[in-house]
Structures are given as structure tokens and as C-alpha cells.
Design a protein around this motif. Sequence first.
Motif, PDB file in Angstrom:
ATOM      1  N   SER A   1      11.573 -10.359   0.545  1.00 54.22           N
ATOM      2  CA  SER A   1      11.950  -9.954  -0.909  1.00 54.22           C
ATOM      3  C   SER A   1      12.046  -8.644  -1.488  1.00 54.22           C
ATOM      4  CB  SER A   1      10.699 -10.668  -1.791  1.00 54.22           C
ATOM      5  OG  SER A   1      10.658 -10.322  -3.018  1.00 54.22           O
ATOM      6  N   GLY A   2      12.799  -8.151  -2.216  1.00 48.61           N
ATOM      7  CA  GLY A   2      13.022  -6.857  -2.435  1.00 48.61           C
ATOM      8  C   GLY A   2      12.521  -6.551  -3.871  1.00 48.61           C
ATOM      9  N   ASN A   3      12.126  -7.683  -4.452  1.00 47.45           N
ATOM     10  CA  ASN A   3      11.520  -7.532  -6.042  1.00 47.45           C
ATOM     11  C   ASN A   3      10.228  -7.981  -6.234  1.00 47.45           C
ATOM     12  OD1 ASN A   3      11.785 -10.305  -5.679  1.00 47.45           O
ATOM     13  ND2 ASN A   3      13.724 -10.486  -7.074  1.00 47.45           N
ATOM     14  N   GLY A   4       9.446  -7.622  -5.208  1.00 47.10           N
ATOM     15  CA  GLY A   4       7.880  -7.833  -5.604  1.00 47.10           C
ATOM     16  C   GLY A   4       7.383  -9.475  -5.334  1.00 47.10           C
ATOM     17  N   GLY A   5       8.228 -10.024  -4.442  1.00 46.81           N
ATOM     18  CA  GLY A   5       7.791 -11.570  -4.256  1.00 46.81           C
ATOM     19  C   GLY A   5       8.392 -12.364  -5.457  1.00 46.81           C
ATOM     20  N   THR A   6       9.101 -11.973  -6.268  1.00 43.90           N
ATOM     21  CA  THR A   6       9.533 -12.937  -7.624  1.00 43.90           C
ATOM     22  C   THR A   6      10.762 -13.784  -7.209  1.00 43.90           C
ATOM     23  OG1 THR A   6      10.879 -11.087  -8.523  1.00 43.90           O
ATOM     24  CG2 THR A   6       8.829 -11.226  -9.162  1.00 43.90           C
ATOM     25  N   SER A   7      11.519 -13.570  -6.030  1.00 43.98           N
ATOM     26  CA  SER A   7      12.362 -14.333  -5.619  1.00 43.98           C
ATOM     27  C   SER A   7      12.379 -13.955  -4.156  1.00 43.98           C
ATOM     28  CB  SER A   7      13.779 -14.185  -6.264  1.00 43.98           C
ATOM     29  OG  SER A   7      14.260 -12.924  -6.078  1.00 43.98           O
ATOM     30  N   TRP A   8      13.311 -14.853  -3.433  1.00 50.08           N
ATOM     31  CA  TRP A   8      13.336 -14.675  -1.807  1.00 50.08           C
ATOM     32  C   TRP A   8      14.732 -14.517  -1.343  1.00 50.08           C
ATOM     33  CZ3 TRP A   8       9.090 -12.763   0.816  1.00 50.08           C
ATOM     34  CH2 TRP A   8       7.813 -12.931  -0.023  1.00 50.08           C
ATOM     35  N   SER A   9      15.047 -13.622  -0.469  1.00 48.44           N
ATOM     36  CA  SER A   9      16.390 -13.662   0.189  1.00 48.44           C
ATOM     37  C   SER A   9      16.549 -13.769   1.653  1.00 48.44           C
ATOM     38  CB  SER A   9      17.433 -12.774  -0.490  1.00 48.44           C
ATOM     39  OG  SER A   9      16.723 -11.139   0.018  1.00 48.44           O
TER      40      SER A   9
ATOM     41  N   ALA B   1       7.694   0.313  -6.093  1.00 40.86           N
ATOM     42  CA  ALA B   1       7.608  -0.222  -7.737  1.00 40.86           C
ATOM     43  C   ALA B   1       6.489  -1.179  -7.753  1.00 40.86           C
ATOM     44  CB  ALA B   1       8.612  -0.809  -7.899  1.00 40.86           C
ATOM     45  N   TYR B   2       5.780  -1.864  -6.572  1.00 35.86           N
ATOM     46  CA  TYR B   2       4.895  -2.831  -6.578  1.00 35.86           C
ATOM     47  C   TYR B   2       3.552  -2.490  -5.909  1.00 35.86           C
ATOM     48  CZ  TYR B   2       8.917  -5.340  -7.716  1.00 35.86           C
ATOM     49  OH  TYR B   2      10.233  -5.595  -8.390  1.00 35.86           O
ATOM     50  N   TYR B   3       3.288  -1.191  -5.775  1.00 34.48           N
ATOM     51  CA  TYR B   3       2.368  -0.699  -5.345  1.00 34.48           C
ATOM     52  C   TYR B   3       0.919  -1.370  -5.783  1.00 34.48           C
ATOM     53  CZ  TYR B   3      -1.349   2.784  -4.167  1.00 34.48           C
ATOM     54  OH  TYR B   3      -2.374   3.294  -3.799  1.00 34.48           O
ATOM     55  N   GLY B   4       0.031  -1.663  -4.852  1.00 41.43           N
ATOM     56  CA  GLY B   4      -1.067  -2.519  -5.227  1.00 41.43           C
ATOM     57  C   GLY B   4      -0.925  -4.090  -5.299  1.00 41.43           C
TER      58      GLY B   4
ATOM     59  N   ASP C   1       0.841  -1.192   0.003  1.00 40.48           N
ATOM     60  CA  ASP C   1       0.035   0.146  -0.182  1.00 40.48           C
ATOM     61  C   ASP C   1       0.797   1.353  -0.159  1.00 40.48           C
ATOM     62  OD1 ASP C   1       0.788  -0.080   2.465  1.00 40.48           O
ATOM     63  OD2 ASP C   1      -0.955   0.196   3.551  1.00 40.48           O
ATOM     64  N   GLN C   2       2.196   1.279  -0.436  1.00 41.53           N
ATOM     65  CA  GLN C   2       3.066   2.422  -0.521  1.00 41.53           C
ATOM     66  C   GLN C   2       3.098   2.772  -1.887  1.00 41.53           C
ATOM     67  OE1 GLN C   2       4.230   3.357   2.313  1.00 41.53           O
ATOM     68  NE2 GLN C   2       3.042   2.121   3.344  1.00 41.53           N
TER      69      GLN C   2
ATOM     70  N   VAL D   1       4.309  -5.796   4.348  1.00 39.88           N
ATOM     71  CA  VAL D   1       5.175  -5.103   3.330  1.00 39.88           C
ATOM     72  C   VAL D   1       5.558  -3.872   4.090  1.00 39.88           C
ATOM     73  CG1 VAL D   1       5.196  -4.124   1.109  1.00 39.88           C
ATOM     74  CG2 VAL D   1       3.751  -6.188   1.299  1.00 39.88           C
ATOM     75  N   ASP D   2       6.855  -3.394   3.875  1.00 40.52           N
ATOM     76  CA  ASP D   2       7.341  -2.390   4.709  1.00 40.52           C
ATOM     77  C   ASP D   2       7.275  -1.109   3.874  1.00 40.52           C
ATOM     78  OD1 ASP D   2       9.416  -1.844   2.979  1.00 40.52           O
ATOM     79  OD2 ASP D   2      10.928  -2.763   4.544  1.00 40.52           O
ATOM     80  N   VAL D   3       7.613   0.054   4.307  1.00 36.58           N
ATOM     81  CA  VAL D   3       7.500   1.409   3.512  1.00 36.58           C
ATOM     82  C   VAL D   3       8.138   1.432   2.293  1.00 36.58           C
ATOM     83  CG1 VAL D   3       6.610   2.670   5.612  1.00 36.58           C
ATOM     84  CG2 VAL D   3       9.114   2.529   5.172  1.00 36.58           C
ATOM     85  N   TYR D   4       9.039   0.560   2.050  1.00 37.28           N
ATOM     86  CA  TYR D   4      10.077   0.605   0.816  1.00 37.28           C
ATOM     87  C   TYR D   4       9.473  -0.536  -0.070  1.00 37.28           C
ATOM     88  CZ  TYR D   4      12.796   3.405   4.018  1.00 37.28           C
ATOM     89  OH  TYR D   4      13.175   4.231   4.908  1.00 37.28           O
ATOM     90  N   GLY D   5       8.208  -1.109   0.030  1.00 32.14           N
ATOM     91  CA  GLY D   5       7.938  -2.346  -0.770  1.00 32.14           C
ATOM     92  C   GLY D   5       8.612  -3.684  -0.658  1.00 32.14           C
ATOM     93  N   PHE D   6       9.297  -3.616   0.471  1.00 30.41           N
ATOM     94  CA  PHE D   6       9.994  -4.954   0.776  1.00 30.41           C
ATOM     95  C   PHE D   6       8.960  -5.960   1.717  1.00 30.41           C
ATOM     96  CE2 PHE D   6      13.818  -3.052  -0.196  1.00 30.41           C
ATOM     97  CZ  PHE D   6      14.739  -4.091  -0.380  1.00 30.41           C
TER      98      PHE D   6
END
Length: 168
Positions: free
Chosen positions: A123-131, A38-41, A33-34, A93-98
Motif C-alpha cells: 500500500s502506498g496510501n497509508g493502508g487505505t487500499s492495497w495493490s 505522509a503517514y508518519y506515526g 517511523d519515517q 513500512v519502508d523509508v518512503y512510507g510504503f
Amino acid sequence: ASYSTNNGTNWSSTITFPGATTSADKNFSATDDQPGSAYYGRCYTVYTEFGGANVNRIVSTYSDDGGVTWSAVIPVSPVPSAGHHHQGCDITVDVYGFVRVVWANCITNGQNSTEDSLGWAESGNGGTSWSDQSNHKVNMNGIRTSDLLVTSSSVIRANGFPRIAGDK
């Protein structure tokens, strides 16, 4: 999953996540919801998969169109160590979209599978991979039981599944 286009008055037919089995358990969802992300919504759902290729692991899926379609499920948690399974996940999801996920790394011993340690991934890429995936991020000794009160007509269950929230 299902979605509504009229604030919950009516709901779509059930949608099965691509790659999911019928052995999904204890799902949680969150939405980015940020507005600056880049992944807003984007909507995310995580759950334990007790069947198929990702048995005993936490998996995730996401939707970019309000739940009409969903991505194929991908594993969030690492392969469980011997005698363990992952259950009781939560997501934020944090304020930076992580996106961050926690779960209980449980000793598999039936309905009283004790929560042995806290699992974690992000995930810092919208859940497409996990670290930063770990089955043992923090030690814990859970309280899971299915027999707090057993009578002929009732059973009280308890668990220590973790919860997570981000400071917005």
C-alpha cells in the motif's frame, strides 16, 4: 488492541477493531517511523480473519492516534483459491512510507496446513487500499506440522510462516 500512555506501566481496556470477528489469528503490527512520510506515526495491524465477510484472508487496520481508535478492517489479501487459506502474515513500512505485507498461502488440511506459496500486497496510501496483491508471489513448500513430538503431555508445532523487514 490496547495502548499505554506511560511506557507500558498501565494499559487501556481492550479495543476491538471495527469490523473484526472473534476469529482473528496471528496478528503483527508495524509503525510508520519515517518523518518524511505522509503517514508518519500511523500504526498498522494485520492478521488472518477466520470468520465473517473476509474469512481465510489477511485483513488490516490502522490507527492515527497511538491506538486509541482504529480504522475499519479491510482485506489485504485476495480471495483464497479453492482449498487454501492465508495465515502467518508479517508487515513492514519502508523509508518512503510504503506498507508491505507477506503471508503464507496454505493448503487447508487441518493443523498441518502446508504453506504452498508466499502471498504479497503493498500500500502506498497509508493502508487505505492495497495493490500488487498476489497469493502466489513466490512458490514455497512450508514445514507446518503439529506433530513433531507427541507425547501424553506435549506437542511441538512448527511452521514456515514468512517474515519481512525493510532496509532503513
